[in-house]
Design an enzyme around this catalytic site. Structure first.
Site, short mmCIF file in Angstrom:
data_model
loop_
_atom_site.label_atom_id
_atom_site.label_comp_id
_atom_site.label_asym_id
_atom_site.label_seq_id
_atom_site.Cartn_x
_atom_site.Cartn_y
_atom_site.Cartn_z
N ASP A 248 0.88 -1.17 0.00
CA ASP A 248 0.00 0.00 0.00
C ASP A 248 0.92 1.22 0.00
O ASP A 248 2.13 1.10 -0.24
CB ASP A 248 -1.00 -0.04 1.17
CG ASP A 248 -0.36 0.17 2.53
OD1 ASP A 248 0.91 0.25 2.60
OD2 ASP A 248 -1.09 0.25 3.53
N HIS A 249 0.36 2.40 0.28
CA HIS A 249 1.18 3.61 0.27
C HIS A 249 2.28 3.57 1.33
O HIS A 249 3.40 4.02 1.11
CB HIS A 249 0.30 4.85 0.48
CG HIS A 249 -0.63 4.72 1.64
ND1 HIS A 249 -1.78 3.94 1.57
CD2 HIS A 249 -0.59 5.23 2.89
CE1 HIS A 249 -2.41 4.01 2.73
NE2 HIS A 249 -1.69 4.77 3.56
N CYS B 65 3.05 -3.34 3.96
CA CYS B 65 2.23 -2.19 4.37
C CYS B 65 2.93 -1.54 5.56
O CYS B 65 4.12 -1.74 5.75
CB CYS B 65 0.78 -2.59 4.65
SG CYS B 65 0.50 -3.70 6.04
N GLY B 66 2.21 -0.73 6.33
CA GLY B 66 2.87 -0.06 7.44
C GLY B 66 3.43 -1.04 8.44
O GLY B 66 4.60 -0.96 8.85
N THR B 67 2.60 -1.98 8.86
CA THR B 67 3.01 -2.99 9.84
C THR B 67 3.17 -4.38 9.24
O THR B 67 3.82 -5.24 9.84
CB THR B 67 1.93 -3.12 10.93
OG1 THR B 67 0.69 -3.46 10.29
CG2 THR B 67 1.77 -1.82 11.70
N GLY B 68 2.50 -4.64 8.13
CA GLY B 68 2.38 -6.01 7.58
C GLY B 68 1.14 -6.72 8.12
O GLY B 68 0.75 -7.75 7.58
N GLY C 97 -2.20 -5.76 8.38
CA GLY C 97 -3.41 -5.72 7.56
C GLY C 97 -3.28 -6.59 6.32
O GLY C 97 -4.23 -7.27 5.91
N HIS D 152 7.84 -24.61 9.75
CA HIS D 152 6.70 -25.18 10.48
C HIS D 152 5.35 -24.94 9.81
O HIS D 152 4.44 -25.75 9.96
CB HIS D 152 6.64 -24.60 11.90
CG HIS D 152 7.75 -25.06 12.78
ND1 HIS D 152 7.73 -24.91 14.15
CD2 HIS D 152 8.93 -25.67 12.50
CE1 HIS D 152 8.84 -25.41 14.67
NE2 HIS D 152 9.58 -25.86 13.68
N ARG E 171 7.24 0.40 7.85
CA ARG E 171 7.43 1.52 8.78
C ARG E 171 8.25 1.17 10.00
O ARG E 171 8.84 2.07 10.62
CB ARG E 171 6.06 2.04 9.25
CG ARG E 171 5.33 2.87 8.21
CD ARG E 171 4.03 3.43 8.74
NE ARG E 171 3.40 4.34 7.78
CZ ARG E 171 2.10 4.58 7.73
NH1 ARG E 171 1.27 3.99 8.59
NH2 ARG E 171 1.61 5.41 6.84
N ARG F 270 5.94 -33.87 11.25
CA ARG F 270 4.84 -33.59 12.18
C ARG F 270 4.08 -32.32 11.84
O ARG F 270 2.94 -32.12 12.26
CB ARG F 270 5.35 -33.53 13.62
CG ARG F 270 6.20 -32.31 13.94
CD ARG F 270 6.79 -32.39 15.35
NE ARG F 270 7.40 -31.15 15.79
CZ ARG F 270 8.62 -30.75 15.43
NH1 ARG F 270 9.35 -31.48 14.62
NH2 ARG F 270 9.11 -29.62 15.90
N HIS F 271 4.72 -31.43 11.06
CA HIS F 271 4.07 -30.17 10.70
C HIS F 271 3.08 -30.33 9.54
O HIS F 271 2.19 -29.48 9.37
CB HIS F 271 5.11 -29.12 10.32
CG HIS F 271 6.12 -28.88 11.41
ND1 HIS F 271 5.77 -28.33 12.62
CD2 HIS F 271 7.44 -29.17 11.47
CE1 HIS F 271 6.86 -28.27 13.39
NE2 HIS F 271 7.87 -28.77 12.72
N ARG G 195 -0.58 -30.60 10.49
CA ARG G 195 -1.10 -29.34 11.06
C ARG G 195 -1.39 -28.34 9.95
O ARG G 195 -2.42 -27.64 9.99
CB ARG G 195 -0.09 -28.77 12.06
CG ARG G 195 0.11 -29.69 13.25
CD ARG G 195 1.34 -29.34 14.05
NE ARG G 195 1.56 -30.34 15.09
CZ ARG G 195 2.70 -30.51 15.73
NH1 ARG G 195 3.74 -29.74 15.45
NH2 ARG G 195 2.82 -31.44 16.64
C1 RB5 Z 1 -1.97 2.56 6.57
O1 RB5 Z 1 -1.98 3.74 7.30
C2 RB5 Z 1 -1.78 1.36 7.50
O2 RB5 Z 1 -2.93 1.16 8.25
C3 RB5 Z 1 -1.44 0.12 6.71
O3 RB5 Z 1 -0.30 0.37 5.96
C4 RB5 Z 1 -1.12 -1.13 7.50
O4 RB5 Z 1 -0.17 -0.91 8.49
C5 RB5 Z 1 -2.28 -1.89 8.00
O5 RB5 Z 1 -2.15 -2.94 8.62
#
Ligand code: RB5
Length: 144
Positions: free
Chosen positions: A8-9, A65-68, A70, A98, A109, A132-133, A136
């Protein structure tokens, strides 16, 4: 390996750098966008990569994305996808050994690009251990 990648952005800058890195490493990279850092909705791009992997057009997927977080939540909704949100190399190895993860979701970010390159190296080179994995993972796929 054929790798589908998108962001994303918030992940755009690293997506550009990581796509170039993967090409340098000899992979075939399918860049699903976006083409700029204009604001977009990450589920739209998770769906593009997730469908590439689920339908066999790509062997692995990479989403930034920002955190990965979403991206992982969205991609895991697609049958056939096992998307793991990874912020260090040890977890990259474990999600392959696993969980047989076929998509890695990265933070643009909170993790720097050099660490994300190391994460990609581990994600792409570490085999699934099976054994074993395997049962699962099969049970995960029954939830699709
Ligand atoms: C965008 O602001 C942010 O929400 C997105 O990049 C991501 O981190 C969502 O999980």
């Amino acid at each position: 390996m054929i790798i589908s990648i998108a962001s994303d952005h918030a992940g755009f800058e690293q997506k550009q750098l990581l796509a170039a890195y993967l090409k340098e490493c000899g992979h075939e990279v399918v860049d699903r966008g976006p083409d700029s850092d204009d604001r977009v909705d990450y589920p739209d791009f998770a769906a593009l990569v997730g469908n590439d992997v689920a339908q066999g057009r790509a062997e692995r997927g990479v989403l930034v994305c920002g955190t990965g977080i979403g991206m992982a939540l969205a991609a895991d909704k697609i049958a056939g996808c096992r998307a793991a949100n990874i912020i260090n190399v040890q977890f990259a190895e474990l999600c392959r050994q696993h969980n047989d993860a076929n998509i890695v979701t990265l933070s643009g970010r909170f993790v720097d690009v050099e660490e994300n390159k190391r994460i990609l190296d581990a994600f792409l080179s570490t085999p699934f251990e099976g054994g074993r994995h395997a049962g699962r993972v099969a049970k995960i796929m029954e939830l699709d």
